[in-house]
Design a protein around this motif. Structure first.
Motif, PDB file in Angstrom:
ATOM      1  N   ARG A   1     -33.662   5.078 -27.172  1.00 40.85           N
ATOM      2  CA  ARG A   1     -33.294   4.820 -25.784  1.00 40.85           C
ATOM      3  C   ARG A   1     -31.785   4.673 -25.589  1.00 40.85           C
ATOM      4  O   ARG A   1     -31.084   4.079 -26.384  1.00 40.85           O
ATOM      5  N   ARG A   2     -31.292   5.233 -24.499  1.00 41.68           N
ATOM      6  CA  ARG A   2     -29.953   4.945 -24.012  1.00 41.68           C
ATOM      7  C   ARG A   2     -29.995   4.870 -22.494  1.00 41.68           C
ATOM      8  O   ARG A   2     -30.852   5.488 -21.869  1.00 41.68           O
ATOM      9  N   THR A   3     -29.076   4.107 -21.945  1.00 40.41           N
ATOM     10  CA  THR A   3     -28.971   4.026 -20.490  1.00 40.41           C
ATOM     11  C   THR A   3     -28.440   5.351 -19.979  1.00 40.41           C
ATOM     12  O   THR A   3     -27.477   5.894 -20.529  1.00 40.41           O
ATOM     13  N   ILE A   4     -29.072   5.883 -18.924  1.00 39.26           N
ATOM     14  CA  ILE A   4     -28.647   7.164 -18.342  1.00 39.26           C
ATOM     15  C   ILE A   4     -28.072   6.906 -16.954  1.00 39.26           C
ATOM     16  O   ILE A   4     -28.741   6.346 -16.086  1.00 39.26           O
TER      17      ILE A   4
ATOM     18  N   ASP B   1     -28.849  13.876 -17.191  1.00 32.30           N
ATOM     19  CA  ASP B   1     -27.856  14.938 -17.265  1.00 32.30           C
ATOM     20  C   ASP B   1     -26.713  14.516 -18.195  1.00 32.30           C
ATOM     21  O   ASP B   1     -25.562  14.903 -17.999  1.00 32.30           O
ATOM     22  N   GLU B   2     -27.039  13.687 -19.157  1.00 36.76           N
ATOM     23  CA  GLU B   2     -26.071  13.266 -20.173  1.00 36.76           C
ATOM     24  C   GLU B   2     -26.875  12.704 -21.341  1.00 36.76           C
ATOM     25  O   GLU B   2     -28.057  12.403 -21.199  1.00 36.76           O
ATOM     26  N   CYS B   3     -26.213  12.610 -22.494  1.00 38.46           N
ATOM     27  CA  CYS B   3     -26.857  11.932 -23.624  1.00 38.46           C
ATOM     28  C   CYS B   3     -25.791  11.111 -24.335  1.00 38.46           C
ATOM     29  O   CYS B   3     -25.240  11.529 -25.358  1.00 38.46           O
ATOM     30  N   PRO B   4     -25.457   9.959 -23.762  1.00 34.54           N
ATOM     31  CA  PRO B   4     -24.385   9.132 -24.331  1.00 34.54           C
ATOM     32  C   PRO B   4     -24.801   8.570 -25.692  1.00 34.54           C
ATOM     33  O   PRO B   4     -25.992   8.527 -26.006  1.00 34.54           O
ATOM     34  N   PRO B   5     -23.839   8.154 -26.494  1.00 33.59           N
ATOM     35  CA  PRO B   5     -24.200   7.509 -27.774  1.00 33.59           C
ATOM     36  C   PRO B   5     -24.964   6.208 -27.508  1.00 33.59           C
ATOM     37  O   PRO B   5     -24.791   5.599 -26.455  1.00 33.59           O
TER      38      PRO B   5
END
Lengths: 246, 246
Positions: free
Chosen positions: A7-10, A161-165
């Motif tokens: 999981r990451r915050t989008i 629309d992103e895939c942050p670390p």
């Protein structure tokens, strides 16, 4: 569970709407979360209308994901529906107090997390806006929340629309305690926070914010005493206005 | 997600321990839950020792799953660790207030639900004990919780030894609101609660409790005004003692 593990915050979403059927299905499933005495002490306000997002924006300090996400959900602690039911059934409710507010809050937050898990497992991205309890009074006005309803959590939802670390987490030993709480020695604190403090991005934060330590970014910039105390006043006043203070 | 869709509260467990590795792995994964500013404002106390379960039992009104489950977890709102870190890093914390308590509470409850989801997906059963905030003072004493730590949720965990029927939930339309809160008319309330009131088990409850309506079981027996107000006093006093009232 991979969707939780990874999981990451989008915060950036595709220009793609979330079908009503999908959203309602996820919410319905999320209602399986535990709820005290099966009272379901919560409501969810669905915001899709761009004009309503604009009206909510100031309460959330104009964070861009609020107006850019296709769907914004405001999860509220809600004793209004239950109290109305009681009164209509010759039952005299006694829920205008802090304990009842906490019961409803726990119900609402369990629901919020359950919804996020389900949404993420379905390929959606979410962002939790902690600002909701900073400005509950403004949100109450915009969303027309009656007495006995308090907004607690806002989630923006959309196709990622992103895939942050992934962000760091403290080591397990820093958070769990066996049998009793073992308070932290100065050495424990150094060890528990060492990894966080060693991260290049955190060192960079300290540099650009001109503070001496990472902790000072929290106390002096992000979550200040003055800010917290001012917002506590608003929260107390909101509890009073919404009838949770008898 | 089937483990959420088919979820039921499990109160009876097999005589089978939960390996440390499994429990720690689930907790570690659960820490991926959203947390405000990545502060992780929570602690988890793991109770396995039968003597400690006995000591916790009165605070939970001697509900049998507490002593029968192999593992009991107490999830706490915790600003103690963070404040200690700040002080050790020349940062002056300002978290002794209601807003900070709510921030930590939301963090802790998001974690609690995330843990339950993961545990259930791994084949374990859980029961949420709402009694935790009824008697926080007793739990603080037994678990040796310092200032700035308040217990919020207790989860009993074990391998399921029962499969009770799923409990009912209100219809979706009773809980979600489009764009703004639309307050409930008397007809809305009748419609929303009709299914719940029609259930044979709920009619049976009314019969054996000798009340006129189902709502009266909540107001007169399960969650009374006197009880809630007395527990609110304890909760307020606990907030003061644990330093969240400045």
């Amino acid at each position: 569970m991979d969707s939780i593990k990874n999981r990451r915050t989008i915060r950036k979403y595709k220009q793609q709407d979330i079908p009503d059927d999908l959203l309602n299905g996820l919410l319905e499933e999320a209602f399986r979360a535990p709820t005290m005495g099966n009272m379901q002490l919560y409501s969810v306000i669905v915001t899709r209308d761009p004009a309503m997002k604009e009206r909510l924006a100031p309460a959330h300090f104009h964070q861009p994901m609020l107006t850019e996400a296709p769907v914004v959900l405001t999860f509220c602690a809600d004793f209004n529906r239950f109290v109305k039911w009681c009164r209509q059934r010759k039952a005299e409710p006694g829920y205008d107090n802090l304990l009842s507010f906490m019961n409803a809050s726990i119900d609402a937050i369990m629901l919020t997390q359950n919804f996020c898990t389900l949404a993420e497992a379905a390929g959606l991205g979410t962002c939790f806006l902690g600002t909701t309890i900073y400005n509950p009074d403004q949100i109450i006005e915009v969303l027309n929340l009656p007495e006995r309803v308090i907004p607690l959590a806002t989630i923006t939802v959309g196709y990622p629309d992103e895939c942050p670390p992934q962000t760091d987490r403290l080591p397990l030993e820093g958070i769990i305690h066996q049998e009793q709480y073992h308070d932290y020695s100065p050495e424990d604190i150094d060890r528990i926070y060492a990894y966080k403090e060693s991260l290049p991005e955190n060192k960079h934060f300290v540099e650009i914010n001109h503070t001496e330590t990472l902790a000072q970014i929290f106390t002096d910039i992000r979550y200040t005493k003055e800010g917290n105390e001012a917002m506590s006043k608003v929260l107390k006043e909101t509890l009073r206005k919404q009838r949770f203070d008898e």
